[in-house]
Design an enzyme around this catalytic site. Structure first.
Site, PDB file in Angstrom:
ATOM      1  N   ASP A  73      15.348 -10.539  -1.713  1.00 28.25           N
ATOM      2  CA  ASP A  73      15.055 -11.302  -0.498  1.00 28.25           C
ATOM      3  C   ASP A  73      15.467 -12.752  -0.721  1.00 28.25           C
ATOM      4  O   ASP A  73      15.833 -13.148  -1.831  1.00 28.25           O
ATOM      5  CB  ASP A  73      13.585 -11.175  -0.108  1.00 28.25           C
ATOM      6  CG  ASP A  73      12.644 -11.746  -1.157  1.00 28.25           C
ATOM      7  OD1 ASP A  73      13.116 -12.389  -2.110  1.00 28.25           O
ATOM      8  OD2 ASP A  73      11.433 -11.552  -1.031  1.00 28.25           O
ATOM      9  N   GLY A 111      13.634 -15.545  -0.141  1.00 32.05           N
ATOM     10  CA  GLY A 111      12.552 -16.507  -0.309  1.00 32.05           C
ATOM     11  C   GLY A 111      11.950 -16.926   1.017  1.00 32.05           C
ATOM     12  O   GLY A 111      10.942 -17.627   1.063  1.00 32.05           O
ATOM     13  N   GLN A 114      15.716 -13.122  13.811  1.00 34.42           N
ATOM     14  CA  GLN A 114      14.378 -13.634  14.060  1.00 34.42           C
ATOM     15  C   GLN A 114      14.166 -13.769  15.574  1.00 34.42           C
ATOM     16  O   GLN A 114      14.932 -13.230  16.354  1.00 34.42           O
ATOM     17  CB  GLN A 114      14.165 -14.957  13.331  1.00 34.42           C
ATOM     18  CG  GLN A 114      14.096 -14.841  11.807  1.00 34.42           C
ATOM     19  CD  GLN A 114      12.811 -14.199  11.310  1.00 34.42           C
ATOM     20  OE1 GLN A 114      11.868 -13.976  12.060  1.00 34.42           O
ATOM     21  NE2 GLN A 114      12.762 -13.898  10.015  1.00 34.42           N
ATOM     22  N   ASP A 149      11.034  -1.738   3.228  1.00 30.77           N
ATOM     23  CA  ASP A 149      10.421  -2.103   1.951  1.00 30.77           C
ATOM     24  C   ASP A 149       8.997  -2.566   2.215  1.00 30.77           C
ATOM     25  O   ASP A 149       8.678  -3.048   3.309  1.00 30.77           O
ATOM     26  CB  ASP A 149      11.186  -3.233   1.263  1.00 30.77           C
ATOM     27  CG  ASP A 149      10.821  -4.600   1.846  1.00 30.77           C
ATOM     28  OD1 ASP A 149       9.961  -5.285   1.256  1.00 30.77           O
ATOM     29  OD2 ASP A 149      11.355  -4.961   2.915  1.00 30.77           O
ATOM     30  N   CYS A 205       1.304  17.835  -3.188  1.00 30.42           N
ATOM     31  CA  CYS A 205       2.183  16.945  -3.956  1.00 30.42           C
ATOM     32  C   CYS A 205       2.458  17.532  -5.335  1.00 30.42           C
ATOM     33  O   CYS A 205       1.571  18.106  -5.970  1.00 30.42           O
ATOM     34  CB  CYS A 205       1.534  15.568  -4.093  1.00 30.42           C
ATOM     35  SG  CYS A 205       2.517  14.381  -5.031  1.00 30.42           S
ATOM     36  N   CYS A 258       3.933  15.515  -7.804  1.00 32.80           N
ATOM     37  CA  CYS A 258       4.233  14.390  -8.691  1.00 32.80           C
ATOM     38  C   CYS A 258       3.533  14.584 -10.037  1.00 32.80           C
ATOM     39  O   CYS A 258       2.613  15.404 -10.155  1.00 32.80           O
ATOM     40  CB  CYS A 258       3.806  13.074  -8.046  1.00 32.80           C
ATOM     41  SG  CYS A 258       2.019  12.735  -8.137  1.00 32.80           S
ATOM     42  N   CYS A 310      -0.302  14.449  -9.877  1.00 30.98           N
ATOM     43  CA  CYS A 310      -0.953  15.605  -9.249  1.00 30.98           C
ATOM     44  C   CYS A 310      -0.787  16.873 -10.084  1.00 30.98           C
ATOM     45  O   CYS A 310      -1.667  17.742 -10.081  1.00 30.98           O
ATOM     46  CB  CYS A 310      -0.400  15.821  -7.843  1.00 30.98           C
ATOM     47  SG  CYS A 310      -0.934  14.560  -6.653  1.00 30.98           S
ATOM     48  N   HIS A 347       1.797   8.275  -7.949  1.00 31.17           N
ATOM     49  CA  HIS A 347       1.605   9.225  -6.850  1.00 31.17           C
ATOM     50  C   HIS A 347       2.063   8.629  -5.518  1.00 31.17           C
ATOM     51  O   HIS A 347       2.774   9.285  -4.746  1.00 31.17           O
ATOM     52  CB  HIS A 347       0.133   9.642  -6.739  1.00 31.17           C
ATOM     53  CG  HIS A 347      -0.164  10.331  -5.449  1.00 31.17           C
ATOM     54  ND1 HIS A 347       0.136  11.655  -5.227  1.00 31.17           N
ATOM     55  CD2 HIS A 347      -0.678   9.856  -4.275  1.00 31.17           C
ATOM     56  CE1 HIS A 347      -0.193  11.981  -3.984  1.00 31.17           C
ATOM     57  NE2 HIS A 347      -0.692  10.908  -3.392  1.00 31.17           N
TER      58      HIS A 347
END
Length: 376
Positions: A95, A97, A192, A269, A307, A309, A312, A338
């Protein structure tokens, strides 16, 4: 234009108009819509790079502001760049800032030159400008870097929203000049305009006119109702190019991701999955579970039976609750692992639904199972 980062549109969902695509970067290609875990300080908190990749993530976000203050972009450059420094072989987006400008409201002063603020680490005076933001990101070596912008707070007066949007466009041009031509990094502009539809359309038209490899939408999910976020995305959607990736910044809860995907967004994100995990909250196929709660004390099943993962497969809710109660670091690690797997599985199911022209159906199924509402 020789694009360092390219977007390939594969399919448009007949039910919703959502996009299925592939983003090609110098550090690999990945399918979209995609969710990027946040590695603020060159680390997705509590997890190593192999664990993040094992979750299915192929791109992460790192933070320009934090890495500039510590350890500094020059050190990272000498280490061979951010990929080598953190041992991550996938794509990285940094990003600009700009969001820290927003979040440090009590510490900063905005002028046409840039933003002056006091470091949250030692109180030292700092100045971040479009030129310095781009220079820092160039030193970090990310695949995608962001133009310096002002993340407009919500609510904002019409006059402030307009001046902020116009400043972001001027800063975009300065960011472009500083960036120059690059064979290794792609610069994205940021739309924006707060929650004013006409300002958003002006910002979108002007940003797209710069013909950059991708476009981001900032200043949403900053406290405004979801209906306003949806309206802003609807307002600019017809103005966005079909052949470039679209990134909705800072959005990462399952319901908001679905809202974005339905409006043609490709990239997301958020710190949410790992942040809530460190406090014992887990995302599951039936909604959030607070694994620290007493209800997990004698639950010897997994966090989520749906799940597969590592957390799990190998540990029970009762054990993970014990870890949290005992202050053992393994507890937040397992919950974070997880939650990242949950997010990547969610994105995979969204991509599959787009390919099968049934995203509206999936949205209704997820909304019913997890008790959140998404308009489709």
């Amino acid at each position: 234009m020789n694009l360092v980062v390219r977007y390939e549109l594969k399919h448009v969902c007949r039910q919703t108009g959502a996009r299925l695509g592939v983003v090609h970067t110098p550090h690999g290609s990945f399918d979209t819509p995609a969710f990027m875990p946040v590695g603020t300080q060159a680390s997705v908190k509590t997890l190593d790079s192999a664990e993040v990749r094992g979750s299915g993530a192929r791109m992460i976000l790192a933070n320009t502001y934090h890495l500039h203050l510590r350890p500094g972009e020059d050190l990272i450059r000498r280490a061979g760049g951010l990929h080598r420094f953190m041992n991550w072989d996938g794509a990285i987006l940094t990003d600009s800032g700009g969001f820290q400008v927003f979040s440090l409201a009590k510490r900063r002063r905005i002028t046409e030159e840039g933003v002056s603020f006091r470091s949250h680490l030692d109180g030292s005076e700092q100045l971040l400008t479009p030129e310095s933001s781009i220079a820092i990101q160039q030193a970090l070596g990310a695949d995608i870097i962001m133009a310096f912008d002002e993340c407009t707070p919500w609510p904002a007066t019409p006059d402030y929203a307009k001046s902020s949007m116009e400043r972001t466009l001027r800063w975009l041009d300065r960011s472009i000049r500083q960036h120059g031509e690059s064979e290794t990094q792609a610069l994205f502009g940021i739309i924006q305009g707060s929650t004013d539809s006409e300002l958003r359309r002006i910002s979108a038209r002007e940003t797209v006119a710069r013909n950059l490899p991708g476009v981001a939408i900032g200043g949403l999910s900053v406290g405004e109702p979801v209906e306003l976020m949806r309206a802003m995305l609807e307002a600019i959607r017809p103005l966005l190019p079909d052949d470039r990736p679209r990134y909705l910044m800072g959005v990462g809860t399952p319901d908001y991701i679905l809202e974005g995907v339905l409006q043609g967004i490709d990239l997301f994100d958020c710190v949410m999955p790992t942040r809530i995990a460190r406090h014992g909250a887990c995302l599951t196929s039936r909604g959030r579970v607070i694994v620290r709660d007493a209800s997990s004390a004698e639950d010897f099943g997994p966090i989520d039976p749906a799940c597969d993962c590592p957390a799990c497969r190998n540990y029970s809710r009762a054990y993970i609750r014990h870890l949290f109660k005992a202050g053992e670091l393994l507890g937040p690690r397992l919950a974070s692992l997880h939650n990242l797997h949950y997010m990547q599985k969610l994105m995979a199911s969204i991509r599959e639904a787009i390919a099968a022209d049934r995203l509206a159906d999936l949205t209704r199924e997820l909304a019913a199972a997890q008790q959140f509402h998404v308009k489709c």
